[in-house]
Design an enzyme around this catalytic site. Sequence first.
Site, PDB file in Angstrom:
ATOM      1  N   ASP A 187       1.933  15.829  10.441  1.00 57.72           N
ATOM      2  CA  ASP A 187       2.456  16.212   8.829  1.00 57.72           C
ATOM      3  C   ASP A 187       3.233  17.501   8.788  1.00 57.72           C
ATOM      4  O   ASP A 187       3.017  18.369   7.926  1.00 57.72           O
ATOM      5  CB  ASP A 187       1.242  16.294   8.190  1.00 57.72           C
ATOM      6  CG  ASP A 187       0.296  15.090   8.071  1.00 57.72           C
ATOM      7  OD1 ASP A 187       0.588  14.284   8.580  1.00 57.72           O
ATOM      8  OD2 ASP A 187      -1.023  15.439   7.687  1.00 57.72           O
ATOM      9  N   SER A 203       3.175  10.917   8.146  1.00 60.86           N
ATOM     10  CA  SER A 203       3.845  11.809   6.768  1.00 60.86           C
ATOM     11  C   SER A 203       4.709  13.184   7.546  1.00 60.86           C
ATOM     12  O   SER A 203       4.379  13.486   8.823  1.00 60.86           O
ATOM     13  CB  SER A 203       2.621  12.664   6.295  1.00 60.86           C
ATOM     14  OG  SER A 203       1.674  11.732   5.230  1.00 60.86           O
ATOM     15  N   ASN A 245       0.135   5.547   0.596  1.00 57.11           N
ATOM     16  CA  ASN A 245      -0.691   6.697   0.274  1.00 57.11           C
ATOM     17  C   ASN A 245       0.393   8.064   0.199  1.00 57.11           C
ATOM     18  O   ASN A 245       1.043   8.103  -0.520  1.00 57.11           O
ATOM     19  CB  ASN A 245      -1.722   6.949   1.573  1.00 57.11           C
ATOM     20  CG  ASN A 245      -1.228   6.909   2.934  1.00 57.11           C
ATOM     21  OD1 ASN A 245      -0.752   5.697   3.308  1.00 57.11           O
ATOM     22  ND2 ASN A 245      -1.441   7.808   3.902  1.00 57.11           N
ATOM     23  N   ASP A 246       0.093   9.121   1.249  1.00 57.58           N
ATOM     24  CA  ASP A 246       0.740  10.378   0.938  1.00 57.58           C
ATOM     25  C   ASP A 246       2.228  10.511   0.400  1.00 57.58           C
ATOM     26  O   ASP A 246       3.095   9.689   1.018  1.00 57.58           O
ATOM     27  CB  ASP A 246       0.757  11.283   2.292  1.00 57.58           C
ATOM     28  CG  ASP A 246      -0.460  11.112   3.137  1.00 57.58           C
ATOM     29  OD1 ASP A 246      -1.371  10.437   2.547  1.00 57.58           O
ATOM     30  OD2 ASP A 246      -0.422  11.853   4.282  1.00 57.58           O
ATOM     31  N   TRP A 294       0.822  -1.320  -0.047  1.00 56.44           N
ATOM     32  CA  TRP A 294       0.058  -0.015  -0.116  1.00 56.44           C
ATOM     33  C   TRP A 294       0.752   1.308  -0.049  1.00 56.44           C
ATOM     34  O   TRP A 294       1.989   1.331   0.733  1.00 56.44           O
ATOM     35  CB  TRP A 294      -0.835   0.165   1.126  1.00 56.44           C
ATOM     36  CG  TRP A 294      -1.423   1.246   1.682  1.00 56.44           C
ATOM     37  CD1 TRP A 294      -0.732   2.088   2.404  1.00 56.44           C
ATOM     38  CD2 TRP A 294      -2.782   1.719   1.325  1.00 56.44           C
ATOM     39  NE1 TRP A 294      -1.889   3.372   2.860  1.00 56.44           N
ATOM     40  CE2 TRP A 294      -2.897   2.956   2.174  1.00 56.44           C
ATOM     41  CE3 TRP A 294      -3.852   1.496   0.755  1.00 56.44           C
ATOM     42  CZ2 TRP A 294      -3.822   4.039   1.732  1.00 56.44           C
ATOM     43  CZ3 TRP A 294      -4.983   2.094   0.595  1.00 56.44           C
ATOM     44  CH2 TRP A 294      -4.999   3.318   1.129  1.00 56.44           C
TER      45      TRP A 294
HETATM   46  C1  FRU Z   1      -3.290  12.019   4.990  1.00 58.43           C
HETATM   47  C2  FRU Z   1      -2.955  11.136   6.324  1.00 58.43           C
HETATM   48  C3  FRU Z   1      -2.040  12.213   7.314  1.00 58.43           C
HETATM   49  C4  FRU Z   1      -1.244  11.177   7.920  1.00 58.43           C
HETATM   50  C5  FRU Z   1      -1.226  10.059   6.975  1.00 58.43           C
HETATM   51  C6  FRU Z   1      -1.281   8.549   7.658  1.00 58.43           C
HETATM   52  O1  FRU Z   1      -3.709  11.313   4.121  1.00 58.43           O
HETATM   53  O2  FRU Z   1      -4.102  11.043   7.022  1.00 58.43           O
HETATM   54  O3  FRU Z   1      -2.386  13.342   7.826  1.00 58.43           O
HETATM   55  O4  FRU Z   1      -0.070  11.740   7.992  1.00 58.43           O
HETATM   56  O5  FRU Z   1      -2.142   9.994   6.044  1.00 58.43           O
HETATM   57  O6  FRU Z   1      -1.089   7.586   6.765  1.00 58.43           O
END
Ligand code: FRU
Length: 490
Positions: free
Chosen positions: A165, A96, A36-37, A34
């Site tokens: 973040d 993040s 994400n950010d 997976w």
């Molecule tokens: C954004 C988020 C961030 C966090 C991360 C966790 O998509 O929710 O705020 O740091 O993803 O995976």
Amino acid sequence: MTKLESARVYEKLRQAAIKAEERPLFHVSPLTGWLNDPNGFSIYKGEYHLFYQYYPYDTKWGTMHWGHYKSADMICWEPLPAALAPDEPYETGCYSGSALERDDGAHLIMYTAHYEKEDECGNRYVAERQCIATGNGVDYTKYEGNPVLTEQDLPHGGIAHEFRDPKIWRDKDEYRCVAVNMSKDQSGQVLLYNSSDGYKWSFVTVLAASKCQYGKMWECPDFFELGEHAILLVSPMNMEKRGVEFHSGHNVIAMVGTYDDARHTFSYGSVQAVDYGFDFYATQTVETMDGRRVMIAWMQSWEVSACRPTDAKWFGMMTLPRELSIEGGRVLQNPIRELEKYRAGRVEYKDVHIEDRTSLAGIRGRTIDLSFTLHSHSSDCRIFTLYIRADEIRYTKIEVDFTKSLVTVDRENSGIVHDVVPVRDFAIRILEGKVLLRVVLDRYSAELFVNGGEQAFSMCMYDSPQDAQDILFEADAPISLDVEKYDIVI
Ligand code: FRU
């Protein structure tokens, strides 16, 4: 073995099981599992580094690690071993964050150490604190003084378990950081910190606050200059739909304003959606070596992030890196110019007249860069439709409505097997009857740029097999078109 060592062993094994053609051609995807950010988008020793929120062990979100790539041009990415895992007693996930190169040659990362535990009675304890790791571009060591920002560093009323973040940058001799936090009104705020050495940080001010106007919690802030303006990017969670500008759910917004460095005040005038697409979140930018501001985002929406192909070996992609510019107070974005190095097989048409649904010889494919200009001034055309990724059954539709100055994107018949948001509209400008569209297609995505980047629209469509390759044009009355198409060859 540490969690990081286990992840490195695991990803190496699994990566080999994914064939190149099962991945996007030129969009970043996770080594396995997976993504994400985007995280830590930075220059280190003359190369671009991009990290990502990563769970190697499944194609769904899990214990957060940081995956890692580097690149000379942000189009071809070289995979590197996982960079961070939650190996310290103060963290159960490495959330993040961002990175920069220090003068002493270290690559400095600041990330959120998310800590969560539940007792026997089901009571949950959550804390989010900012931590540092430094490294050499491959291996990173967590700082012994971690965490460097804690609940002690929040302004009055800031909620300690919603604090994350960090985005760091250098401003002359000082280091700066923006991070998001939830204020006591339950909506987001952006906090500004500074530091003289990158390790010891002090709270400066609340740079901006949602005051429940733009969604609930904010995520993934970024703050930079663009021309004469100061731009604050944030990703608000749980917004309410507002006309065709903001859709319901998670959005990314740009606040365009000015920053007074002496008073540390940011005043903004306009607030715009950054991308109108189905799949776009958690932006991060870097300033290139030649001074361009380049943005990348996670090409996915949280709301449908469980809608992955049933046989997926990886899930989640980044958008193309996009160059930002500003015109008339509006942030524009266009694919990074380095993409042009990979264009081949140019096909061009000038002033071709379209009415009944038709294809044009040489214009098809799934990994292409297609631009066209529609000239509607001397035409009765009200609706123009472009079909991409089409065959007898499948198609994705992009419709321009000249009377309403609207574009409608419809992916209902794209071969997606989940009940995801299928149709969305957004407003465009029509100047002297002209509309410019650029569509960049990769195997599992389409990114649309309108009128030189005034609007962008990102979407992913995981279909299988990848046979739908046709491109068709249609209009409700004859319209003239100039078309230019390239294959992307890597
Ligand atoms: C954004 C988020 C961030 C966090 C991360 C966790 O998509 O929710 O705020 O740091 O993803 O995976």
